[in-house]
Design a protein around this motif. Structure first.
Motif, short mmCIF file in Angstrom:
data_model
loop_
_atom_site.label_atom_id
_atom_site.label_comp_id
_atom_site.label_asym_id
_atom_site.label_seq_id
_atom_site.Cartn_x
_atom_site.Cartn_y
_atom_site.Cartn_z
N LYS A 101 -90.34 59.41 -1.76
CA LYS A 101 -90.18 58.91 -3.12
C LYS A 101 -88.98 57.97 -3.16
CE LYS A 101 -91.94 62.91 -5.71
NZ LYS A 101 -91.56 63.96 -6.69
N THR B 18 -90.92 65.84 -1.25
CA THR B 18 -90.20 64.56 -1.12
C THR B 18 -91.11 63.34 -1.02
OG1 THR B 18 -90.10 64.86 1.29
CG2 THR B 18 -88.23 65.65 -0.01
N ARG B 19 -92.40 63.50 -0.81
CA ARG B 19 -93.27 62.34 -0.59
C ARG B 19 -93.61 61.64 -1.90
NH1 ARG B 19 -97.95 66.44 1.20
NH2 ARG B 19 -98.92 66.86 -0.85
N ASP B 20 -93.90 60.36 -1.79
CA ASP B 20 -94.36 59.54 -2.91
C ASP B 20 -95.84 59.84 -3.13
OD1 ASP B 20 -95.25 57.56 -4.63
OD2 ASP B 20 -94.14 55.95 -3.64
#
Length: 407
Positions: free
Chosen positions: A378, A368-370
């Motif tokens: 994100k 889920t991270r950018d």
């Protein structure tokens, strides 16, 4: 004679230990929810006089019979229910039931039941064939509102409260509506071939950011994935997420460690537990007073110790534990989300990944991270508050869980 008896006892003990993992009951939880008190969370708007509650739940396993698990866990007085019915729900966002599907629920053969304060009560089995992903309407007739309700605040499914109605009514036009589940903690199905996966956590498991009556929480999507594959259709999914829950401290709900028995272990058929909790322990530190290096270290080490406690207790119940890494929350205004908070999150996540304490690990942080800003979600996975995932984020989380680790 004595030797013969000892041999028989020894054989019985060996047989019993050899089948220790087998269930003694064919019942398995096909739906459940985490419970809170109406004294610490917003209570519902109760109708005047006798009324009917109709709440709709989506089952994640099927069978020829169902039974209800009603709860007065937080009640301070006995809870009287004058009648109860179950039926198939006719449509999402509707109190209507499928014609011909209504069944009366009994308790030790009686229509009414009085549940003592603090207690749980199972109904008699009800002959109503259901399938996984069917919606079940549960209707309870109460003579009056309970003084303290046992509830789930954010059901994200419409519940109907109607004065002057009967629990077998085909519909409840004009009913008061809210989004809470009330006095209902579980629905079980008669199916010895099914076991349950319990998902345990906070608002991210509870589904903050998901739509109403749309079944967009990541446990909802996981249940759909399991039913789409023939080899995993024998797995149900139950949701024990509660918004704002912390593993180590009480808040509007009791701590995760304090509610584990009630919200997970008490439900039959649970064989796997997915744990995604800790973001509120880290973020809410700033609400407890000044944030110090000592306080931060206490939270990080406390979470590690809390996870170990949870794992040991689950293993004692014969339950495997899958650890999920904590999602990024950089920039949120909900609570502290600075570089120090992210460093604490990273420290906990690294322990989850490499400690070997869990039976398996799912790296939801990585999903889920950018990539350009790994302390943040994100953009397409953010519901708008930089903390809770969007429906797309929940779908990505559910898709990232290898089904093999759940079997």
């Amino acid at each position: 004679m004595k030797r013969t008896m000892l041999a028989l006892v020894g054989a019985l003990l060996l047989a019993t230990s050899g089948h220790a993992a087998e269930r003694l009951s064919p019942w398995v939880s096909a739906w459940s929810t985490g419970l809170v008190s109406s004294e610490t969370e917003k209570p519902p708007t109760w109708p005047e006089g006798p009324f009917v509650i109709r709440e709709v739940v989506r089952l994640t396993a099927g069978g020829p019979r169902v039974r209800l698990r009603l709860s007065n866990a937080f009640g301070t007085a006995p809870l009287r229910i004058d009648a109860a019915h179950v039926a198939l729900s006719a449509a999402p966002a509707s109190a209507a039931i499928v014609a011909g599907s209504d069944r009366k629920v009994t308790f030790d053969g009686r229509e009414a039941v009085v549940i003592p304060a603090g207690a749980v009560w199972l109904s008699d089995p009800v002959a109503l064939p259901v399938k996984a992903l069917d919606r079940l309407a549960v209707s309870l007739a109460l003579p009056a509102a309970p003084g303290v309700a046992t509830q789930h605040r954010s059901g994200r499914t419409t519940t109907y409260l109607a004065t002057g109605a009967t629990p077998d009514a085909a519909d409840l036009p004009g009913a008061i509506t809210n989004l809470q589940w009330l006095q209902l903690s579980g629905v079980e199905v008669d199916n010895a071939k099914v076991s349950a996966v319990a998902t345990f956590g906070d608002s991210i498991t509870d589904g903050s950011g998901a739509g109403v009556n749309r079944y967009e929480r990541w446990p909802d999507i996981l249940a759909e994935r399991l039913q789409a594959h023939p080899k995993t259709r024998n797995l149900a999914v139950i949701n024990a997420g509660i918004g704002a829950n912390r593993l180590l401290k009480d808040g509007t709900s009791v701590s995760g460690l304090a509610r584990l028995d009630r919200d997970v272990f008490s439900h039959p058929g649970v064989k796997t537990l997915i744990v995604l909790i800790g973001v509120n322990d880290i973020g809410m530190l700033s609400r407890d007073g000044p944030v110090t290096p000592e306080g931060r270290q206490a939270v990080v080490e406390g979470l590690k110790a809390g996870y170990r406690q949870l794992i040991d207790r689950a293993h004692g119940q014969g339950i495997r534990v899958v650890g999920a890494t904590i999602l990024p929350f950089g920039g949120t205004k909900t609570y502290r989300s600075d570089a120090d908070a992210d460093a604490d999150r990273q420290a906990v996540n690294q322990w989850i990944r490499i400690s070997g304490a869990f039976d398996a690990v799912v790296d939801l942080d990585a999903v889920t991270r950018d990539p350009a800003h790994p302390e943040r979600l994100k953009a397409e996975y953010d519901s708008g508050d930089l903390l809770h995932p969007s429906p797309a984020g929940y779908r990505a989380m559910a898709a990232a869980i290898p089904l093999a680790v759940l079997k």
